[in-house]
Structures are given as C-alpha cells and as structure tokens.
Design a protein around this motif. Structure first.
Motif, PDB file in Angstrom:
ATOM      1  N   SER A 194       3.447  -5.764 107.142  1.00 17.13           N
ATOM      2  CA  SER A 194       4.351  -6.858 107.572  1.00 17.13           C
ATOM      3  C   SER A 194       3.387  -8.119 106.858  1.00 17.13           C
ATOM      4  CB  SER A 194       4.559  -7.296 108.782  1.00 17.13           C
ATOM      5  OG  SER A 194       3.380  -7.549 109.535  1.00 17.13           O
ATOM      6  N   ASP A 209       2.851 -14.810  89.581  1.00 18.28           N
ATOM      7  CA  ASP A 209       2.740 -14.649  90.972  1.00 18.28           C
ATOM      8  C   ASP A 209       1.529 -15.775  91.198  1.00 18.28           C
ATOM      9  OD1 ASP A 209       4.640 -12.640  90.910  1.00 18.28           O
ATOM     10  OD2 ASP A 209       3.088 -11.081  90.868  1.00 18.28           O
ATOM     11  N   THR A 250       1.628 -12.898  99.764  1.00 21.48           N
ATOM     12  CA  THR A 250       2.385 -11.788  99.070  1.00 21.48           C
ATOM     13  C   THR A 250       1.985 -10.286  99.129  1.00 21.48           C
ATOM     14  OG1 THR A 250       2.946 -13.726  97.461  1.00 21.48           O
ATOM     15  CG2 THR A 250       3.428 -11.573  96.867  1.00 21.48           C
ATOM     16  N   THR A 273       1.861  -4.165  95.490  1.00 17.03           N
ATOM     17  CA  THR A 273       2.709  -3.138  95.060  1.00 17.03           C
ATOM     18  C   THR A 273       3.079  -1.947  95.718  1.00 17.03           C
ATOM     19  OG1 THR A 273       1.436  -2.339  93.216  1.00 17.03           O
ATOM     20  CG2 THR A 273       2.968  -4.073  92.575  1.00 17.03           C
ATOM     21  N   ARG A 297       8.683 -13.386 107.505  1.00 21.57           N
ATOM     22  CA  ARG A 297       8.681 -12.919 106.471  1.00 21.57           C
ATOM     23  C   ARG A 297      10.009 -12.817 105.650  1.00 21.57           C
ATOM     24  NH1 ARG A 297       6.591  -6.598 105.256  1.00 21.57           N
ATOM     25  NH2 ARG A 297       6.896  -6.637 103.087  1.00 21.57           N
ATOM     26  N   ASP A 298       9.829 -13.059 104.342  1.00 22.44           N
ATOM     27  CA  ASP A 298      11.192 -13.197 103.477  1.00 22.44           C
ATOM     28  C   ASP A 298      10.741 -12.267 102.348  1.00 22.44           C
ATOM     29  OD1 ASP A 298      13.485 -13.680 102.307  1.00 22.44           O
ATOM     30  OD2 ASP A 298      12.921 -15.915 101.600  1.00 22.44           O
ATOM     31  N   GLY A 299      11.374 -11.148 102.380  1.00 21.33           N
ATOM     32  CA  GLY A 299      11.113 -10.104 101.230  1.00 21.33           C
ATOM     33  C   GLY A 299       9.639  -9.594 101.397  1.00 21.33           C
ATOM     34  N   SER A 300       8.879  -9.866 100.224  1.00 23.05           N
ATOM     35  CA  SER A 300       7.513  -9.514 100.059  1.00 23.05           C
ATOM     36  C   SER A 300       6.661 -10.785 100.512  1.00 23.05           C
ATOM     37  CB  SER A 300       6.996  -8.970  98.703  1.00 23.05           C
ATOM     38  OG  SER A 300       7.319  -9.975  97.693  1.00 23.05           O
ATOM     39  N   ALA A 301       7.304 -11.870 100.891  1.00 22.72           N
ATOM     40  CA  ALA A 301       6.359 -13.202 101.213  1.00 22.72           C
ATOM     41  C   ALA A 301       6.468 -13.106 102.683  1.00 22.72           C
ATOM     42  CB  ALA A 301       7.148 -14.184 100.467  1.00 22.72           C
TER      43      ALA A 301
END
Length: 211
Positions: A16, A52, A96, A99, A200-204
């Motif tokens: 997270s 990025d 962020t 991967t 958290r918003d997606g990967s951010a």
C-alpha cells in the motif's frame, strides 16, 4: 511481545505505500537515456523530457545527467540514483509504487540517511545492527525483548528515535526496535505510519502528517 518484523519473507506483503524512486541508467541511444525506474524495463527518454517525475537534463557519451527530487545527478551506464519523494512544504508527500509491487524509500534517522522498505505489518520502525551503528544508536541502552521474525526468535532493543524524516515529513520521538543482527534494510513500520493520513489512488499514495 508480538512479531514486528516480516524481514526476508515478507516482501510480497509490504503493501500500500511507495516512496523514493530508484533510477538506473541502462544505456544511451544517441541523445536519449535508457532509464529504469524502480527496477522496471528500460525506457528511452530524450533530453528535456521526463519519465515518472525524472527529467533528463543532458546526455554525453555513456553518461546522462538526470534531475530527480529537485536535484541534478550524473549517472554513468550501470549506475543508480535514489531520489527523495516529492515535497511541497505542505507536510505531505506523494509516492509511487514500483513495478514489482514493492515499496521503498530513502529517509533519515537522527540526520543519518537510511534505506527503508515500507512494512505495514511491522509495529515499529526496525533497524539492523549495521544501520544502528551508522546512526550512533546503542543496542545496550534500550529495553530488551524477544521478537519472532522469519528466521526465528531474535533479541531486540526498544528505543526512541529523536527524528525520522522522509521527504517533507519529519516526526519526533518515534519508537523503534534495534535487532542484534544485520537486516537487508530498515523497516518503516507503524510507529511512523500510524501518525500519517494515507490515501491511495492506483499506484500513487499520499502521506500527510496527522500529528
């Protein structure tokens, strides 16, 4: 004492959060730098362009100058740089995920740079013996306890850190555990994270200091 560490076997459980970026220069193609962000596949980035949040300032021979975390860093092919999380003076940082779904950051404890892996399963910040020595923390001065880790029981020493800083966030008087043995890296546990608002918003992920 309950377990506070998922050291070694817990990489897939560190969930997270993400923080500082690891940037590697895989190669140079003409005026483009082949950048690897947080262990991802190399991507070609031209001079003046960004990927990025990492900007390529110049490319010369087998070297590129990048701008990361507001600082310019020269990199030769095969080298890596770690940039601080974005900070805007507002007491929050935006991070962020890498991967692989692992979450790392570089911060400092009592003014000494420390590489963290974020672990929401750890009750406190946890430091290996080598990191503790670098920072100047004395294992023998803390409150002794036994912790259950991935490698079995370990003797730990509970202390309080004067300051922990990551990006634009500084906390004072943060509980931590020192392990007798070395650890691959420090664990950023809930004694720090509990004092944050996390979104958290997606990967951010955004961390904002609560108190």
């Amino acid at each position: 004492m309950t377990s506070n560490s998922t050291m070694l076997c817990g990489l897939c459980l560190f969930a997270s959060l993400a923080v500082a970026q690891d940037v590697g220069l895989a190669g140079v193609m003409g005026s483009k730098a082949m950048l690897m962000i947080n262990g991802g596949e190399p991507q070609a980035v031209a001079v003046g362009q960004s990927l990025d949040g990492v900007r390529v300032v110049s490319v010369t021979g087998e070297q590129a100058v990048i701008e990361i975390g507001g600082k310019k860093r020269p990199l030769r092919v095969g080298q890596h740089a770690v940039g601080a999380p974005a900070a805007d003076g507002s007491g929050k940082i935006v991070m962020t995920a890498d991967t692989q779904g692992h979450f790392y950051t570089t911060g400092n404890i009592n003014g000494t740079s420390v590489r963290f892996i974020v672990d929401t399963g750890a009750s406190m910040i946890s430091l290996g013996a080598a990191d503790a020595r670098r920072i100047g923390l004395d294992f023998n001065r803390g409150q002794k306890a036994v912790s259950q880790t991935a490698n079995g029981q370990a003797v730990v020493s509970k202390i309080q850190l004067d300051t922990v800083r990551i990006g634009d966030i500084t906390l004072h008087n943060v509980d931590a555990l020192i392990h007798q043995n070395d650890m691959p890296m420090a664990l950023l546990g809930m004694s720090f994270l509990n004092r944050m608002e996390m979104q958290r918003d997606g990967s951010a992920m955004t961390l904002k200091k609560r108190f």
